[in-house]
Design an enzyme around this catalytic site. Structure first.
Site, PDB file in Angstrom:
ATOM      1  N   ASP A  35       0.862  -1.185   0.000  1.00  0.00           N
ATOM      2  CA  ASP A  35       0.000   0.000   0.000  1.00  0.00           C
ATOM      3  C   ASP A  35       0.896   1.231   0.000  1.00  0.00           C
ATOM      4  O   ASP A  35       1.994   1.208   0.575  1.00  0.00           O
ATOM      5  CB  ASP A  35      -0.912   0.000   1.233  1.00  0.00           C
ATOM      6  CG  ASP A  35      -2.083   0.965   1.100  1.00  0.00           C
ATOM      7  OD1 ASP A  35      -3.220   0.499   0.923  1.00  0.00           O
ATOM      8  OD2 ASP A  35      -1.863   2.193   1.168  1.00  0.00           O
ATOM      9  N   GLN A  84     -16.221   2.944  -1.731  1.00  0.00           N
ATOM     10  CA  GLN A  84     -17.629   3.214  -2.003  1.00  0.00           C
ATOM     11  C   GLN A  84     -18.291   3.786  -0.756  1.00  0.00           C
ATOM     12  O   GLN A  84     -18.274   3.190   0.314  1.00  0.00           O
ATOM     13  CB  GLN A  84     -18.339   1.930  -2.433  1.00  0.00           C
ATOM     14  CG  GLN A  84     -19.769   2.142  -2.926  1.00  0.00           C
ATOM     15  CD  GLN A  84     -20.354   0.841  -3.461  1.00  0.00           C
ATOM     16  OE1 GLN A  84     -19.706  -0.207  -3.437  1.00  0.00           O
ATOM     17  NE2 GLN A  84     -21.573   0.901  -3.946  1.00  0.00           N
ATOM     18  N   ARG A  90     -21.509   1.731  -7.518  1.00  0.00           N
ATOM     19  CA  ARG A  90     -20.164   1.288  -7.913  1.00  0.00           C
ATOM     20  C   ARG A  90     -19.676   2.077  -9.133  1.00  0.00           C
ATOM     21  O   ARG A  90     -18.492   2.370  -9.256  1.00  0.00           O
ATOM     22  CB  ARG A  90     -20.186  -0.211  -8.209  1.00  0.00           C
ATOM     23  CG  ARG A  90     -20.496  -1.083  -6.994  1.00  0.00           C
ATOM     24  CD  ARG A  90     -20.529  -2.546  -7.376  1.00  0.00           C
ATOM     25  NE  ARG A  90     -20.777  -3.418  -6.222  1.00  0.00           N
ATOM     26  CZ  ARG A  90     -21.945  -3.953  -5.936  1.00  0.00           C
ATOM     27  NH1 ARG A  90     -22.981  -3.720  -6.721  1.00  0.00           N
ATOM     28  NH2 ARG A  90     -22.094  -4.731  -4.897  1.00  0.00           N
ATOM     29  N   ASN A 122     -13.899  -1.645  -7.141  1.00  0.00           N
ATOM     30  CA  ASN A 122     -15.105  -1.313  -7.899  1.00  0.00           C
ATOM     31  C   ASN A 122     -15.006   0.026  -8.615  1.00  0.00           C
ATOM     32  O   ASN A 122     -14.271   0.900  -8.189  1.00  0.00           O
ATOM     33  CB  ASN A 122     -16.314  -1.292  -6.948  1.00  0.00           C
ATOM     34  CG  ASN A 122     -16.809  -2.688  -6.642  1.00  0.00           C
ATOM     35  OD1 ASN A 122     -16.902  -3.519  -7.530  1.00  0.00           O
ATOM     36  ND2 ASN A 122     -17.117  -2.947  -5.380  1.00  0.00           N
ATOM     37  N   ASP A 150     -21.637 -12.176  -5.153  1.00  0.00           N
ATOM     38  CA  ASP A 150     -23.089 -12.039  -5.327  1.00  0.00           C
ATOM     39  C   ASP A 150     -23.747 -13.418  -5.435  1.00  0.00           C
ATOM     40  O   ASP A 150     -24.830 -13.654  -4.895  1.00  0.00           O
ATOM     41  CB  ASP A 150     -23.394 -11.224  -6.588  1.00  0.00           C
ATOM     42  CG  ASP A 150     -22.631  -9.923  -6.617  1.00  0.00           C
ATOM     43  OD1 ASP A 150     -23.134  -8.923  -6.099  1.00  0.00           O
ATOM     44  OD2 ASP A 150     -21.504  -9.922  -7.153  1.00  0.00           O
ATOM     45  N   THR A 151     -23.080 -14.331  -6.139  1.00  0.00           N
ATOM     46  CA  THR A 151     -23.583 -15.695  -6.265  1.00  0.00           C
ATOM     47  C   THR A 151     -23.598 -16.398  -4.915  1.00  0.00           C
ATOM     48  O   THR A 151     -24.542 -17.133  -4.592  1.00  0.00           O
ATOM     49  CB  THR A 151     -22.723 -16.462  -7.285  1.00  0.00           C
ATOM     50  OG1 THR A 151     -22.961 -15.911  -8.589  1.00  0.00           O
ATOM     51  CG2 THR A 151     -23.066 -17.950  -7.307  1.00  0.00           C
ATOM     52  N   ARG A 153     -23.963 -14.899  -2.028  1.00  0.00           N
ATOM     53  CA  ARG A 153     -25.094 -14.303  -1.307  1.00  0.00           C
ATOM     54  C   ARG A 153     -26.409 -14.956  -1.730  1.00  0.00           C
ATOM     55  O   ARG A 153     -27.263 -15.266  -0.891  1.00  0.00           O
ATOM     56  CB  ARG A 153     -25.148 -12.803  -1.595  1.00  0.00           C
ATOM     57  CG  ARG A 153     -24.039 -11.993  -0.940  1.00  0.00           C
ATOM     58  CD  ARG A 153     -23.966 -10.588  -1.518  1.00  0.00           C
ATOM     59  NE  ARG A 153     -23.022  -9.744  -0.786  1.00  0.00           N
ATOM     60  CZ  ARG A 153     -22.401  -8.691  -1.309  1.00  0.00           C
ATOM     61  NH1 ARG A 153     -22.624  -8.346  -2.572  1.00  0.00           N
ATOM     62  NH2 ARG A 153     -21.568  -7.979  -0.558  1.00  0.00           N
ATOM     63  N   HIS A 177     -21.402  -6.641 -12.069  1.00  0.00           N
ATOM     64  CA  HIS A 177     -21.337  -6.664 -10.609  1.00  0.00           C
ATOM     65  C   HIS A 177     -21.875  -5.322 -10.134  1.00  0.00           C
ATOM     66  O   HIS A 177     -21.134  -4.372  -9.887  1.00  0.00           O
ATOM     67  CB  HIS A 177     -19.898  -6.871 -10.137  1.00  0.00           C
ATOM     68  CG  HIS A 177     -19.740  -6.742  -8.645  1.00  0.00           C
ATOM     69  ND1 HIS A 177     -20.446  -7.516  -7.758  1.00  0.00           N
ATOM     70  CD2 HIS A 177     -18.972  -5.915  -7.894  1.00  0.00           C
ATOM     71  CE1 HIS A 177     -20.111  -7.182  -6.520  1.00  0.00           C
ATOM     72  NE2 HIS A 177     -19.218  -6.208  -6.577  1.00  0.00           N
TER      73      HIS A 177
END
Length: 315
Positions: A35, A84, A90, A122, A150-151, A153, A177
């Site tokens: 970072d 976000q 997004r 994103n 997402d799948t 979830r 997404h």
């Protein structure tokens, strides 16, 4: 995997959660965290390194504020970017994060020219197109986590309603997404039983109304989590670690990651999530899964939405 190196770019909540998940799951034998905020990265590395005794497999934890820490990585996961905010879509993040990629990708490629790059930042579909153009890499070597989370979830919600284990649910979220993603109900099953035919106490529990509400809940899930705690991090960290494992272990796992399409379902030039074979070297095949006419139209709508965003950004 013995001798493998994972580099995680970004020591925010997502990057550190992914590094932590990869460490405790034994996803890679060497995990490097980088970072630009050197103090933050060094502190996170130290905290993670202190726990390596208790990880699933022997692993080293390195990193800090020098991008050279990513040198020689087999897989580079990019989580760096603007965060976000509550109420922000997004796609609102796109411009800022494309500029970050323009500065970051050439430097990462210099240190790991043979790596597979996985974008988690994103809007990941827009950034996948941008990153491929910046890097010149083939689509299979630079893709995003897409709708893998997402799948997950979706399957969790369906399993809870059906009263079965999550791995027994076979259903996918595809497309963007984001707000235009959608479940493919026409091929969704629990075990061998179509979802719409699943019975509990003699009644079909997955009504049209229930399925529509479930799809809405999946699409809004990130916004709900962000509103409550400021970020989504644990589940995306776990799903990111699973993608890393598929790459490093050559699992040839079918996962709904997002790649720049080249004619699948008649769509090219935009990145969308479709079930794809993921193994050593990246995405091997993007599968054209069966869809009904409504689902094909929804996929085209996702593509049109993303194409508009890319045009607006000049990507």
């Amino acid at each position: 995997m013995s001798g493998s190196k994972l580099a995680v770019v970004g020591a925010g909540s997502v990057g550190t959660s992914l590094a932590y998940a990869a460490l405790i799951r034994g996803s890679a034998s060497n995990i490097a965290l980088f970072d630009v905020n050197a103090a933050k990265a060094e502190a996170e590395v130290l905290d993670l390194a202190h726990g390596t005794q208790f990880a699933a497999a022997a692993a080293s934890m390195t990193g800090g504020g020098d991008i050279a820490a990513t040198e020689g990585a087999d897989v580079v996961v990019i989580t760096a970017g603007a965060k976000q905010a509550p109420g922000q879509t997004r796609l609102d993040l796109a411009g800022t994060n494309v500029r970050i990629l323009e500065e970051l990708m050439p430097r990462l490629l210099k240190h790991s020219p043979d790596a597979v790059f996985v974008l988690v930042t994103n809007p990941c579909d827009v950034l996948t197109v941008a990153a491929q153009k910046i890097s010149g890499l083939p689509a299979g070597r630079i893709f995003s986590s897409g709708t893998v989370l997402d799948t997950s979830r979706l399957r969790w919600l369906l399993a809870r309603r059906a009263g079965v284990a999550v791995p027994s649910v076979h259903a996918s979220i595809v497309g963007e997404h984001g707000d235009t993603e959608f479940p493919v109900w026409s091929t969704a099953t629990i075990g061998p039983i179509p979802v719409r035919d699943w019975m509990v106490d003699g009644e079909r529990v997955f009504t049209t109304e229930y399925l529509a509400e479930t799809a809405r809940e999946v699409t809004q899930a990130a916004y709900k989590v962000i509103a409550g705690k400021g970020a989504t991090n644990y589940a995306i960290g776990l799903s990111g670690a699973r993608i890393v494992e598929a790459l490093l272990r050559d699992d040839k796992a079918v996962l709904p990651v997002s790649t720049v399409l080249d004619g699948q379902h008649g769509i090219s030039g935009v990145a969308l999530s479709l079930p794809s074979v993921v193994g050593r070297g990246g995405v091997h095949t993007v599968l054209e899964m069966p869809m009904d006419d409504g689902e094909l139209a929804a996929l085209q709508h996702s593509a049109d939405t993303l194409r508009h965003s890319l045009d607006t950004l000049g990507v």
